[in-house]
Scaffold this motif. Structure first.
Motif, PDB file in Angstrom:
ATOM      1  N   ASP A   1       0.816  -1.211   0.000  1.00 25.20           N
ATOM      2  CA  ASP A   1       0.000   0.000   0.000  1.00 25.20           C
ATOM      3  C   ASP A   1       0.850   1.262   0.000  1.00 25.20           C
ATOM      4  O   ASP A   1       0.389   2.322  -0.421  1.00 25.20           O
ATOM      5  CB  ASP A   1      -0.950   0.009   1.200  1.00 25.20           C
TER       6      ASP A   1
ATOM      7  N   SER B   1     -10.093   5.805  -6.287  1.00 21.15           N
ATOM      8  CA  SER B   1      -8.684   5.417  -6.347  1.00 21.15           C
ATOM      9  C   SER B   1      -8.050   5.259  -4.969  1.00 21.15           C
ATOM     10  O   SER B   1      -6.943   4.723  -4.854  1.00 21.15           O
ATOM     11  CB  SER B   1      -7.893   6.434  -7.166  1.00 21.15           C
TER      12      SER B   1
ATOM     13  N   PHE C   1       3.236   1.895  -1.912  1.00 17.46           N
ATOM     14  CA  PHE C   1       3.550   2.229  -3.297  1.00 17.46           C
ATOM     15  C   PHE C   1       2.314   2.660  -4.091  1.00 17.46           C
ATOM     16  O   PHE C   1       2.440   3.055  -5.250  1.00 17.46           O
ATOM     17  CB  PHE C   1       4.212   1.032  -3.990  1.00 17.46           C
ATOM     18  N   HIS C   2       1.134   2.576  -3.485  1.00 14.79           N
ATOM     19  CA  HIS C   2      -0.112   2.957  -4.163  1.00 14.79           C
ATOM     20  C   HIS C   2      -0.232   4.486  -4.174  1.00 14.79           C
ATOM     21  O   HIS C   2      -0.191   5.134  -3.135  1.00 14.79           O
ATOM     22  CB  HIS C   2      -1.304   2.334  -3.431  1.00 14.79           C
ATOM     23  N   VAL C   3      -0.374   5.074  -5.348  1.00 17.02           N
ATOM     24  CA  VAL C   3      -0.528   6.523  -5.487  1.00 17.02           C
ATOM     25  C   VAL C   3      -1.927   6.813  -6.025  1.00 17.02           C
ATOM     26  O   VAL C   3      -2.192   6.610  -7.211  1.00 17.02           O
ATOM     27  CB  VAL C   3       0.543   7.105  -6.441  1.00 17.02           C
ATOM     28  N   PRO C   4      -2.837   7.277  -5.168  1.00 15.69           N
ATOM     29  CA  PRO C   4      -4.193   7.543  -5.636  1.00 15.69           C
ATOM     30  C   PRO C   4      -4.265   8.850  -6.437  1.00 15.69           C
ATOM     31  O   PRO C   4      -3.434   9.739  -6.271  1.00 15.69           O
ATOM     32  CB  PRO C   4      -4.996   7.652  -4.343  1.00 15.69           C
ATOM     33  N   SER C   5      -5.281   8.953  -7.280  1.00 15.50           N
ATOM     34  CA  SER C   5      -5.524  10.185  -8.041  1.00 15.50           C
ATOM     35  C   SER C   5      -6.945  10.658  -7.733  1.00 15.50           C
ATOM     36  O   SER C   5      -7.898  10.266  -8.404  1.00 15.50           O
ATOM     37  CB  SER C   5      -5.329   9.952  -9.533  1.00 15.50           C
TER      38      SER C   5
ATOM     39  N   ASP D   1      -4.469  12.578   3.803  1.00 13.57           N
ATOM     40  CA  ASP D   1      -4.089  13.526   2.761  1.00 13.57           C
ATOM     41  C   ASP D   1      -5.161  14.601   2.671  1.00 13.57           C
ATOM     42  O   ASP D   1      -6.202  14.504   3.317  1.00 13.57           O
ATOM     43  CB  ASP D   1      -3.903  12.815   1.426  1.00 13.57           C
TER      44      ASP D   1
ATOM     45  N   THR E   1      -8.013   0.161  -2.013  1.00 11.82           N
ATOM     46  CA  THR E   1      -7.218  -0.983  -2.442  1.00 11.82           C
ATOM     47  C   THR E   1      -7.834  -2.209  -1.798  1.00 11.82           C
ATOM     48  O   THR E   1      -8.836  -2.109  -1.078  1.00 11.82           O
ATOM     49  CB  THR E   1      -5.743  -0.845  -2.005  1.00 11.82           C
TER      50      THR E   1
END
Length: 168
Positions: free
Chosen positions: A30, A71, A32-36, A153, A74
């Protein structure tokens, strides 16, 4: 020869270590997961802007919020807590944050928000310094995983100016 209790304890310990390794791997993946995230919020109406009896300014707003938060989800996301704040400056503080609205998104199917809502919580300033202020709307989110670290965020959305005089 080992007894059945020793074999059971060995099996339980091995299973617990494998579960711990799986949780650590999920948390690492998780990272490395980059949400948009795509979002907008606009004030549509200032319902009431007045001075309370104790001298504090109080504002109730109506605003539109549209956000696509799919996004953020996960396979290890339990839920997402999203909230909208009003941020402004005054002579006492360089940053004032007041929560106006919040929502819990339990799954990805409900992560596309399109709402027009009256502020759940009023914008109250400790003092009478809100007249004519520029206020910025900021969307915050906390991703709560089933295992691992909670991710936080935010995204600045729009600005608006409060009137120079009180309304009723």
């Amino acid at each position: 020869m080992h007894s059945w209790v020793q074999r059971l304890l060995t099996t339980a310990t091995t299973a617990a270590l494998l579960l711990l390794a799986a949780c650590c791997a999920a948390s690492a993946l998780d990272a490395f997961h980059v949400p948009s995230v795509q979002a907008q919020a606009h004030v549509t109406k200032i319902n009431r802007f007045h001075k309370q009896l104790n001298g504090n300014d109080k504002v109730t707003l109506t605003f539109n919020v549209s956000a696509n938060l799919e996004s953020l989800f996960t396979w290890s996301t339990k839920q997402v807590f999203v909230f909208l704040t009003a941020e402004y400056e005054n002579s006492k503080n360089s940053l004032n944050q007041v929560s106006l609205w919040d929502h819990i998104i339990p799954d990805k199917d409900k992560a596309n928000l399109q709402v027009e809502v009256k502020s759940k919580y009023p914008l109250i300033d400790q003092g009478s310094s809100l007249r004519g202020k520029k206020v910025q709307l900021v969307l915050h989110w906390h991703v709560m995983p089933k295992a691992g670290v909670m991710i936080r965020d935010r995204m600045a959305l729009s600005e608006f100016n409060l009137p120079d005089s009180y309304t009723s």
